[in-house]
Design a protein around this motif. Structure first.
Motif, PDB file in Angstrom:
ATOM      1  N   ASP A 112      -3.008  -2.035  -3.018  1.00 22.18           N
ATOM      2  CA  ASP A 112      -3.977  -1.196  -3.411  1.00 22.18           C
ATOM      3  C   ASP A 112      -4.028  -0.964  -4.889  1.00 22.18           C
ATOM      4  O   ASP A 112      -2.766  -0.402  -5.222  1.00 22.18           O
ATOM      5  N   GLU A 125      -0.908   0.440 -13.092  1.00 21.43           N
ATOM      6  CA  GLU A 125      -0.438   1.108 -11.552  1.00 21.43           C
ATOM      7  C   GLU A 125      -0.690  -0.053 -10.485  1.00 21.43           C
ATOM      8  O   GLU A 125      -1.697  -0.541 -10.212  1.00 21.43           O
ATOM      9  N   LYS A 179      -0.004  -0.089  -5.932  1.00 23.81           N
ATOM     10  CA  LYS A 179       0.616   0.837  -4.788  1.00 23.81           C
ATOM     11  C   LYS A 179       0.442  -0.475  -3.904  1.00 23.81           C
ATOM     12  O   LYS A 179      -0.381  -1.149  -3.384  1.00 23.81           O
ATOM     13  N   ARG A 188       2.579  -1.596  -0.066  1.00 20.42           N
ATOM     14  CA  ARG A 188       3.248  -1.429   1.312  1.00 20.42           C
ATOM     15  C   ARG A 188       4.591  -1.728   1.301  1.00 20.42           C
ATOM     16  O   ARG A 188       5.383  -1.387   1.980  1.00 20.42           O
ATOM     17  N   TYR A 195       4.181   1.757  -6.722  1.00 22.86           N
ATOM     18  CA  TYR A 195       4.248   2.949  -5.833  1.00 22.86           C
ATOM     19  C   TYR A 195       4.577   2.234  -4.683  1.00 22.86           C
ATOM     20  O   TYR A 195       3.861   1.446  -4.251  1.00 22.86           O
ATOM     21  N   SER A 215      10.863   2.230  -0.415  1.00 19.63           N
ATOM     22  CA  SER A 215      11.427   2.680  -1.603  1.00 19.63           C
ATOM     23  C   SER A 215      12.880   2.937  -1.561  1.00 19.63           C
ATOM     24  O   SER A 215      13.591   2.287  -2.257  1.00 19.63           O
ATOM     25  N   HIS A 224       8.286   4.352  -7.936  1.00 18.79           N
ATOM     26  CA  HIS A 224       8.132   5.686  -7.359  1.00 18.79           C
ATOM     27  C   HIS A 224       7.879   5.609  -5.843  1.00 18.79           C
ATOM     28  O   HIS A 224       7.020   4.904  -5.334  1.00 18.79           O
ATOM     29  N   ASP A 235       5.939   7.132  -2.709  1.00 13.37           N
ATOM     30  CA  ASP A 235       4.910   7.889  -2.426  1.00 13.37           C
ATOM     31  C   ASP A 235       4.717   8.029  -0.922  1.00 13.37           C
ATOM     32  O   ASP A 235       4.277   7.203  -0.302  1.00 13.37           O
ATOM     33  N   THR A 241       2.259   9.128   0.865  1.00 17.96           N
ATOM     34  CA  THR A 241       1.257   8.956   1.114  1.00 17.96           C
ATOM     35  C   THR A 241       0.834   7.560   1.881  1.00 17.96           C
ATOM     36  O   THR A 241      -0.198   7.379   2.405  1.00 17.96           O
ATOM     37  N   LEU A 242       1.680   6.754   1.110  1.00 19.21           N
ATOM     38  CA  LEU A 242       1.612   5.218   1.612  1.00 19.21           C
ATOM     39  C   LEU A 242       2.160   5.014   2.896  1.00 19.21           C
ATOM     40  O   LEU A 242       3.200   5.558   3.242  1.00 19.21           O
TER      41      LEU A 242
END
Length: 187
Positions: A3, A14, A16, A18, A63, A69, A181, A183, A185-186
């Motif tokens: 994303d 940036e 994002k 998975r 992210y 992570s 970072h 995240d 929400t992911l």
């Protein structure tokens, strides 16, 4: 899937993800730090970087889901990205060296052929009576000579600037500040 939010013009890119595997070429057997980036990731990063202001330092923010992570915290993703673009910069430098080497050789050959054609055209015009056929043949020598310097002219006038711009962009990306970072929400 990646994303990818819109990049602002402040030098920030940036991404994002998975999984970290979305960033790296999965079939590359190289050690992690020397791995190739996935084609989509490279195209995205290079595309966004080319839209950024020329003087702005580049920051790449990646992210990842919290679990991914934590799992991949031992991997030097930032180093892998910088190393990849450093290697790409070096490859373009070698490509430019080869291009200029080819250009110099083409120039020597082209100028030699042009000189020979001009001389032959002049000699032909001196030895044959003036007429349309002799004029056509003399002009053909001239045209052939100019065609012989077409390649070096193309190399030294047009071929190298895009390579130089690409190398400069890769160097900026090799110097980028890359940070990971977590995240939540992911998923």
């Amino acid at each position: 899937m990646m994303d990818m939010p819109q990049t602002k013009r402040d030098g920030k890119i940036e991404m994002k993800l998975r999984r970290v595997s979305q960033l790296l070429h999965t079939l590359d057997p190289s050690p992690f730090r020397e791995s190739d980036l996935a084609v989509e990731a490279e195209e995205y990063i290079v595309g966004r970087a080319s839209e950024l202001p020329k003087g702005a330092p580049i920051r790449i923010l990646i992210y990842l889901p919290t679990a991914e992570s934590a799992q991949d915290s031992k991997l030097d993703i930032a180093g892998a990205i910088r190393n990849y673009f450093d290697l790409r910069s070096q490859a373009v430098t070698r490509e430019m060296r080869e291009l200029f080497k080819t250009g110099r050789l083409s120039l020597v050959i082209g100028v030699t052929v042009l000189s020979a054609c001009l001389l032959l055209g002049w000699l032909f015009a001196q030895r044959v009576s003036e007429g349309p056929i002799s004029r056509i043949i003399s002009e053909r020598f001239l045209i052939f000579g100019w065609v012989a310097i077409w390649k070096p002219s193309e190399i030294f006038l047009y071929a190298w600037p895009p390579l130089r711009r690409r190398r400069k962009l890769y160097r900026r990306l090799a110097d980028a500040n890359v940070s990971l970072h977590a995240d939540a929400t992911l998923k």
